[in-house]
Design a protein around this motif. Structure first.
Motif: not given
Length: 291
Positions: A189-214
């Protein structure tokens, strides 16, 4: 109603008796398809079919059921009926979705009777005050207000007309591309994990809301909270630490409509009779964009 042998228009002005009849049909039909139906203070109707994961906003189709005087039958009406058909197929095929889905009918989208288009969806979005909308008077001699007519036809809901009370699903996509785990052995079972996360949305407001949700979801993992697993079972996160690092950000950019239509038409020419299956995709304005 249509006037003349070859006319196919119809007249169903917002909050009229005809509008009440079609609203009753919409509520009855969506309830019979397993939906919970809510009506807000502007008469907007939200029919939501639950998914097996709870606590998430629904992804909704829809539009409006009111028309212009002797207007078209396939404007907003088609948007609502297409959504209802989606619900019907899911119901008949006994398909359970992961997240809730639904259909919304917005009040007075056309603005024909009450002379501000999209006024009720504007109240829901926080762009128009409820007081202004309720006091808006109809075009015509009687000058009745929207609130009076909502009360008369029985569609003045008790729920606040606000996206904060009835949020809809994010118009965003989050994906991972690079995943590294240590020690990286098959049977550990790994004790350390690193991964990329790419978030895309039609406008910046939705993108920021998605980031905060994550970020909120990851915080629950850190706190050893119980979360919904992919198979519907509750799983408990393991105590750990999470660190976020921003690699890059790019503000939303609206591409020229002429270019978009050119690509869409070309794709349609290539796929021919299968062009109805084509769909638009959101992408970053990076190195593959046109000059």
């Amino acid at each position: 109603m249509a006037r003349g042998k070859h006319e196919t228009g119809m007249s169903r002005l917002a909050l009229s008796d005809a509008d009440r009849q079609v609203r009753d049909w919409f509520v009855h039909t969506t309830k019979s398809l397993g939906c919970r139906v809510d009506v807000d203070a502007m008469g907007n109707i939200f029919a939501v079919r639950p998914g097996w994961r709870t606590g998430f906003p629904p992804t909704c189709a829809g539009s409006h059921l009111d028309t212009q005087p002797t207007g078209g039958r396939y404007d907003g009406i088609l948007g609502v009926c297409a959504g209802v058909e989606m619900l019907r197929v899911l119901h008949e095929e006994k398909t359970e979705t992961e997240f809730p889905v639904g259909v919304v009918n917005w009040t007075n989208e056309e603005g024909a009777r009450f002379p501000i288009s999209m006024i009720s969806s504007g109240v829901w979005a926080g762009e128009i005050s409820l007081e202004k909308a309720h006091n808006l008077k109809e075009v015509g001699p009687e000058k009745r207000t929207m609130k009076q007519e909502l009360e008369r036809i029985g569609y003045l809901g008790h729920m606040d007309a606000s996206y904060k009370v009835m949020p809809l699903g994010y118009g965003a996509l989050a994906s991972t591309g690079i995943i590294q785990a240590a020690p990286g052995s098959t049977n550990t079972v790994p004790g350390w994990v690193q991964f990329s996360l790419d978030i895309r949305a039609e406008n910046d407001v939705i993108l920021m809301e998605m980031e905060e949700h994550l970020k909120s979801e990851f915080d629950q993992l850190v706190r050893d909270a119980c979360l919904d697993g992919l198979d519907g079972e509750r799983i408990r996160g393991q105590p750990c630490s999470v660190e976020w690092m921003l690699d890059s950000t790019s503000s939303a950019t609206k591409f020229d409509d002429r270019c978009i239509n050119c690509v869409r038409q070309s794709a349609g020419d290539v796929f021919g009779h299968q062009s109805a299956q084509l769909q638009s995709m959101i992408s970053g304005a990076g190195n593959v964009r046109s000059g």
